[in-house]
Design a protein around this motif. Sequence first.
Motif, PDB file in Angstrom:
ATOM      1  N   PRO A   1       0.833  -1.210   0.000  1.00 19.20           N
ATOM      2  CA  PRO A   1       0.000   0.000   0.000  1.00 19.20           C
ATOM      3  C   PRO A   1       0.862   1.252   0.000  1.00 19.20           C
ATOM      4  O   PRO A   1       2.058   1.198   0.273  1.00 19.20           O
ATOM      5  CB  PRO A   1      -0.789  -0.127   1.300  1.00 19.20           C
ATOM      6  CG  PRO A   1       0.096  -0.926   2.201  1.00 19.20           C
ATOM      7  CD  PRO A   1       0.835  -1.883   1.294  1.00 19.20           C
ATOM      8  N   GLY A   2       0.227   2.393  -0.287  1.00 21.24           N
ATOM      9  CA  GLY A   2       0.934   3.671  -0.241  1.00 21.24           C
ATOM     10  C   GLY A   2       1.437   3.989   1.163  1.00 21.24           C
ATOM     11  O   GLY A   2       2.638   4.184   1.369  1.00 21.24           O
ATOM     12  N   PRO A   3       0.542   4.012   2.167  1.00 21.39           N
ATOM     13  CA  PRO A   3       1.027   4.284   3.526  1.00 21.39           C
ATOM     14  C   PRO A   3       1.739   3.063   4.093  1.00 21.39           C
ATOM     15  O   PRO A   3       1.456   1.927   3.676  1.00 21.39           O
ATOM     16  CB  PRO A   3      -0.253   4.580   4.304  1.00 21.39           C
ATOM     17  CG  PRO A   3      -1.351   3.936   3.543  1.00 21.39           C
ATOM     18  CD  PRO A   3      -0.909   3.928   2.094  1.00 21.39           C
ATOM     19  N   PRO A   4       2.661   3.268   5.038  1.00 19.51           N
ATOM     20  CA  PRO A   4       3.342   2.125   5.650  1.00 19.51           C
ATOM     21  C   PRO A   4       2.345   1.204   6.354  1.00 19.51           C
ATOM     22  O   PRO A   4       1.307   1.638   6.828  1.00 19.51           O
ATOM     23  CB  PRO A   4       4.277   2.760   6.676  1.00 19.51           C
ATOM     24  CG  PRO A   4       4.363   4.195   6.312  1.00 19.51           C
ATOM     25  CD  PRO A   4       3.112   4.541   5.571  1.00 19.51           C
ATOM     26  N   SER A   5       2.683  -0.055   6.401  1.00 17.45           N
ATOM     27  CA  SER A   5       1.858  -1.053   7.069  1.00 17.45           C
ATOM     28  C   SER A   5       2.399  -1.268   8.481  1.00 17.45           C
ATOM     29  O   SER A   5       3.609  -1.300   8.697  1.00 17.45           O
ATOM     30  CB  SER A   5       1.906  -2.364   6.288  1.00 17.45           C
ATOM     31  OG  SER A   5       1.052  -3.322   6.841  1.00 17.45           O
ATOM     32  N   ASN A   6       1.490  -1.410   9.448  1.00 16.36           N
ATOM     33  CA  ASN A   6       1.883  -1.745  10.819  1.00 16.36           C
ATOM     34  C   ASN A   6       2.231  -3.227  10.872  1.00 16.36           C
ATOM     35  O   ASN A   6       1.444  -4.059  10.425  1.00 16.36           O
ATOM     36  CB  ASN A   6       0.734  -1.464  11.785  1.00 16.36           C
ATOM     37  CG  ASN A   6       0.383  -0.001  11.826  1.00 16.36           C
ATOM     38  OD1 ASN A   6       1.123   0.804  12.357  1.00 16.36           O
ATOM     39  ND2 ASN A   6      -0.748   0.360  11.238  1.00 16.36           N
ATOM     40  N   LEU A   7       3.393  -3.557  11.407  1.00 13.01           N
ATOM     41  CA  LEU A   7       3.808  -4.952  11.519  1.00 13.01           C
ATOM     42  C   LEU A   7       3.403  -5.480  12.885  1.00 13.01           C
ATOM     43  O   LEU A   7       3.743  -4.899  13.914  1.00 13.01           O
ATOM     44  CB  LEU A   7       5.324  -5.082  11.335  1.00 13.01           C
ATOM     45  CG  LEU A   7       5.868  -6.503  11.347  1.00 13.01           C
ATOM     46  CD1 LEU A   7       5.331  -7.295  10.168  1.00 13.01           C
ATOM     47  CD2 LEU A   7       7.391  -6.479  11.325  1.00 13.01           C
ATOM     48  N   VAL A   8       2.682  -6.590  12.891  1.00 12.91           N
ATOM     49  CA  VAL A   8       2.243  -7.226  14.129  1.00 12.91           C
ATOM     50  C   VAL A   8       2.881  -8.607  14.170  1.00 12.91           C
ATOM     51  O   VAL A   8       2.628  -9.445  13.299  1.00 12.91           O
ATOM     52  CB  VAL A   8       0.704  -7.345  14.180  1.00 12.91           C
ATOM     53  CG1 VAL A   8       0.259  -7.979  15.491  1.00 12.91           C
ATOM     54  CG2 VAL A   8       0.050  -5.984  13.977  1.00 12.91           C
ATOM     55  N   VAL A   9       3.719  -8.858  15.176  1.00 16.53           N
ATOM     56  CA  VAL A   9       4.429 -10.127  15.291  1.00 16.53           C
ATOM     57  C   VAL A   9       3.699 -10.995  16.312  1.00 16.53           C
ATOM     58  O   VAL A   9       3.497 -10.592  17.460  1.00 16.53           O
ATOM     59  CB  VAL A   9       5.896  -9.916  15.702  1.00 16.53           C
ATOM     60  CG1 VAL A   9       6.635 -11.248  15.752  1.00 16.53           C
ATOM     61  CG2 VAL A   9       6.595  -8.956  14.735  1.00 16.53           C
ATOM     62  N   LEU A  10       3.306 -12.186  15.865  1.00  9.11           N
ATOM     63  CA  LEU A  10       2.528 -13.107  16.685  1.00  9.11           C
ATOM     64  C   LEU A  10       3.315 -14.395  16.894  1.00  9.11           C
ATOM     65  O   LEU A  10       4.128 -14.781  16.053  1.00  9.11           O
ATOM     66  CB  LEU A  10       1.197 -13.417  16.003  1.00  9.11           C
ATOM     67  CG  LEU A  10       0.333 -12.196  15.681  1.00  9.11           C
ATOM     68  CD1 LEU A  10      -0.823 -12.586  14.778  1.00  9.11           C
ATOM     69  CD2 LEU A  10      -0.165 -11.563  16.972  1.00  9.11           C
TER      70      LEU A  10
END
Length: 128
Positions: A49-58
């Motif tokens: 996507p254009g805006p940065p993506s939030n990374l969620v580590v599970l």
Amino acid sequence: MSEVRSVPETLPGGKFYTYVLVRTDIPLVDQLVQSGHACLEAGNRFEQPGPPSNLVVLSVASRLHLLDQLSRIRISGIRYALFFEPDDDMGETSACTEPLTAEYRRVFRSLLLWTPPFADFARGPPKE
């Protein structure tokens, strides 16, 4: 192997989330490296996507738990990159999803956020 799906440039709220699932039954250093491998693969495979993506580590407890969760994620229509580590017979170690909108967050609610085995630290910037 996977179809190209268009990612909107902007959304209401403008937030995207990318989820990485990593096995916690492998050494800590390998958890870090394997997460990176899966994220690099997903970054190459899926439109960003254009805006940065939030990374969620599970965290997932084992190879079997990882594969079970990926079956559930696949049923929800979510694409991911699964990383297979041939060294030391590790096999499937981690997976990273395509960037997702907030509506998909519910799919991951049953999984625990990853924490290191020594979680006696406070989040925030490093102390000087």
